[in-house]
Design an enzyme around this catalytic site. Structure first.
Site, PDB file in Angstrom:
ATOM      1  N   ASP A  85       3.467  21.446 -46.063  1.00 41.49           N
ATOM      2  CA  ASP A  85       3.803  20.033 -46.164  1.00 41.49           C
ATOM      3  C   ASP A  85       4.873  19.622 -45.163  1.00 41.49           C
ATOM      4  O   ASP A  85       5.451  20.448 -44.459  1.00 41.49           O
ATOM      5  CB  ASP A  85       4.269  19.699 -47.583  1.00 41.49           C
ATOM      6  CG  ASP A  85       5.216  20.764 -48.146  1.00 41.49           C
ATOM      7  OD1 ASP A  85       5.953  21.380 -47.365  1.00 41.49           O
ATOM      8  OD2 ASP A  85       5.199  20.977 -49.369  1.00 41.49           O
ATOM      9  N   HIS A 158       5.652  20.728 -59.095  1.00 39.54           N
ATOM     10  CA  HIS A 158       4.827  20.529 -57.901  1.00 39.54           C
ATOM     11  C   HIS A 158       4.709  21.814 -57.095  1.00 39.54           C
ATOM     12  O   HIS A 158       5.629  22.635 -57.052  1.00 39.54           O
ATOM     13  CB  HIS A 158       5.355  19.377 -57.031  1.00 39.54           C
ATOM     14  CG  HIS A 158       6.679  19.623 -56.358  1.00 39.54           C
ATOM     15  ND1 HIS A 158       7.825  18.944 -56.672  1.00 39.54           N
ATOM     16  CD2 HIS A 158       7.029  20.466 -55.351  1.00 39.54           C
ATOM     17  CE1 HIS A 158       8.820  19.350 -55.907  1.00 39.54           C
ATOM     18  NE2 HIS A 158       8.359  20.275 -55.088  1.00 39.54           N
ATOM     19  N   GLU A 163       2.522  16.395 -56.571  1.00 38.31           N
ATOM     20  CA  GLU A 163       3.345  15.951 -57.680  1.00 38.31           C
ATOM     21  C   GLU A 163       2.496  15.737 -58.940  1.00 38.31           C
ATOM     22  O   GLU A 163       1.257  15.784 -58.881  1.00 38.31           O
ATOM     23  CB  GLU A 163       4.050  14.640 -57.292  1.00 38.31           C
ATOM     24  CG  GLU A 163       4.986  14.755 -56.097  1.00 38.31           C
ATOM     25  CD  GLU A 163       6.329  15.401 -56.434  1.00 38.31           C
ATOM     26  OE1 GLU A 163       6.430  16.074 -57.485  1.00 38.31           O
ATOM     27  OE2 GLU A 163       7.276  15.240 -55.645  1.00 38.31           O
TER      28      GLU A 163
END
EC number: 3.5.99.6
Length: 639
Positions: A85, A158, A163
């Site tokens: 990410d 998460h 999430e």
């Protein structure tokens, strides 16, 4: 440290969990697995495709991989990496970017080809994100998928930035970050308001495609979410629970992160155990709380129907067991934290002699003393002990910039009042107004500003300690160098901090040392400060005779108390002492109302402190012991 010889899973655990006695041992295991994968692929002339994570959790894994590269010749020439990410928007050269993180912690130190490194791009236009995400998935597939995916876990549950609400088949995409996730990142960004609200992340479905998935977690801060992920029902509310559906996943955690799993937290419910004194006390307290019955009212049937039949068979009946545990708890309670003179102290937590003790209270920040153990602090001073307080750090990071300007304005007005030339003060004020106007989020303060903020905290701490009853020669400001130094060098040594602490300990020669025992965040100031004290005392015990009579007591901060079965000294406070403690906390005006780092709890520090101590008192009362206004609790550190 050895890997714990424990069952790999119990009837409560829905994911294989391997528990190690230390984070270091666990991270070496993960790094060696990755290294072996790389070597096996090299032997076959193939590429090793790694899915990598960021954050504090994997840092030691990357450090070990770097060591293996530099000292043992592990090559990364055949490695392809895909990071989970990246914040959005985020330029790759920003200090908070995951590009910067990966370069600093791994890529700049090994020989992985730059073209083989893939990290989501937080700098592209928003309308280009969807196409970028599609191509990111295609690149992973083009390399044959991920051989191994390394994960951490956030407190929302998460994985990556998936999430609560994420779908189990989700792919790489743009997401909105949970408020708690942004709070956890706020220190890196200089406040939650500066944390990006979005991110680009690989999806749960993308993670599932990896041939091996390793989720790592360290310290007690992660214990609640690990329990939910491992033992809870599969739910989109906690995306990590989706991993229960994979056949290729393993959780690798340390003892602290595993501490709330049933086999550790309530082992009598998970398996047949040996009933030692510690587990017995914990289990009886738990049973009393679960049933809402005082300990002395528990029956044989209560024990038998809650997994404790073997305990009653071996050590019962219930009446005998109840009396034993009740008395142990009763003996922890004392209104004399420095020991009561001229009494039998065999059933008391502290020694009667010497009647007047040298006491050294270490406060990591300039307000932890009164917030955490202010009532006990007051009692020790009122009962005639030679009490010293040591403020270990300046606490300058927790002062608002506006407070600096307010004090500079006061200095300017004061110089006029006493007839000094105030032009220099005016110039300083003007210069700092300009600095604050141009200051970027999370930018390190100038040395001058740090010193002003230290003086603000110092003045408040002196006022608080003086209110408790201490003289100036009993108040020590260590201002340990690590606190400011680690803003610039996170790998620095603590040797000068330890030496300074040794000098203070030798000066006071305490019979009692009080130190903050908050270990949920092992990278926080409280843990570093405790480790410095501990190392100083360990060295002194090898050379200094007075240390044989020195006891180390740990206290907790304003958020969490020790579990009742662990408490070894419980100091009850009267309503008047609670009020006096509140007034001492009020001396720390810069931390009143809205502190710079409030944490997850919106309550003011004095409210948190009072609620915590009143809740502890209520727990004692619920167990059938006396009713008090408040209780401050301590655990003795055993060397």
């Amino acid at each position: 440290m050895q890997r714990l010889n424990l069952l790999e899973e119990t009837r409560f655990e829905k994911i294989p969990v391997t528990v190690y006695s230390s984070e270091t041992e666990a991270t070496k295991t993960v790094a060696n697995r990755i290294a072996q994968l790389i070597k096996d692929k090299q032997a076959k002339g193939e590429k090793a495709v790694l899915g990598l994570a960021t954050g504090v959790t994997p840092i030691k894994v990357y450090q070990e991989l770097v060591r293996l590269h530099k000292e043992e010749g592990l090559s990364f020439h055949n490695v392809v990496t895909f990071n989970l990410d990246e914040y959005y928007p985020m330029l790759p050269n920003e200090p908070q970017s995951y590009v910067t993180f990966m370069n600093e912690n791994l890529f700049n130190h090994v020989d992985v080809p730059k073209e083989n490194i893939h990290i989501p791009d937080g700098s592209i236009k928003e309308e280009e994100v969807a196409e970028f995400c599609k191509e990111y998935e295609q690149k992973i597939n083009a390399f044959g998928g991920l051989d191994i995916q390394v994960l951490g876990i956030g407190r929302t549950g998460h994985i990556g930035f998936n999430e609560p609400g994420a779908a189990p088949n989700s792919g790489t995409r743009m997401v909105t970050l949970d408020d708690l996730t942004r709070k956890d990142a706020s220190r890196d960004f200089g406040g939650k308001e500066n944390v990006p609200k979005k991110a680009i992340t690989m999806g749960v479905g993308s993670i599932f495609k990896a041939r091996e998935i390793i989720l790592m977690a360290w310290n007690k801060k992660k214990a609640p979410i690990i329990k939910k992920a491992v033992e809870g029902e599969v739910s989109s509310d906690i995306p990590a629970t989706y991993l229960q559906l994979s056949q290729n996943v393993e959780f690798i955690v340390d003892e602290d992160a595993a501490s709330l799993l049933t086999r550790f937290d309530k082992p009598w419910l998970a398996q047949d155990i040996e009933w030692d004194d510690v587990i017995t006390k914990k289990a009886v307290v738990w049973l009393s709380q679960k049933l809402g019955k005082p300990i002395l009212k528990l029956t044989d049937d209560d024990y038998n129907t809650h997994g404790m039949d073997k305990l009653i068979t071996e050590k019962g009946p219930a009446y005998n067991m109840n009396i034993k545990i009740f008395n142990e708890l009763q003996h922890t309670i004392t209104g004399w934290p420095g020991g009561k003179p001229n009494v039998d102290d065999s059933q008391r937590p502290e020694r009667a002699n010497p009647a007047k003790k040298n006491v050294l209270l270490f406060s990591p920040h300039p307000d932890d003393d009164v917030i955490s153990m202010g009532g006990t602090f007051i009692k020790l001073a009122d009962q005639g002990h030679n009490v010293h307080v040591a403020y270990q750090t300046s606490g300058n990071a927790a002062v608002w910039d506006d407070d600096v300007l307010r004090y500079l304005e006061f200095a300017e007005d004061f110089s006029k009042l006493v007839g000094f030339d105030d032009q220099k003060v005016k110039n300083i004020y003007k210069d700092n107004v300009e600095i604050f106007d141009q200051k970027k989020p999370n930018q390190t303060d100038t040395e001058f500003i740090r010193k002003v903020k230290f003086l603000i905290r110092k003045g408040e701490a002196i006022a608080g300690a003086r209110f408790v009853g201490l003289n100036e020669d009993q108040i020590h400001f260590q201002d340990l160098p690590f606190y400011d130094r680690r803003k610039f060098d996170k790998s620095s040594s603590y040797e000068d901090d330890i030496q300074q602490t040794i000098e203070l300990l030798r000066e006071v020669k305490p019979h009692q040392v009080f130190a903050a025992g908050d270990f949920e965040d092992p990278h926080g100031t409280h843990k570093v400060c405790f480790d410095i004290i501990l190392e100083a005392l360990k060295r002194l015990k090898e050379t200094d005779e007075w240390t044989k009579d020195c006891w180390l007591w740990m206290y907790r901060g304003a958020w969490h108390e020790f579990p009742i079965h662990e408490i070894e000294m419980a100091v009850p406070l009267s309503p008047q002492e609670v009020y006096k403690k509140r007034l001492a906390i009020f001396k720390h005006q810069s931390q009143k109302d809205l502190p710079v780092f409030p944490g997850d709890d919106a309550r003011e520090f004095w409210v948190r402190a009072e609620d915590r101590t009143s809740e502890t008192a209520q727990l004692y009362n619920n167990l059938g012991l006396a009713e008090y206004e408040a209780i401050e609790a301590f655990v003795r550190y055993k060397f």
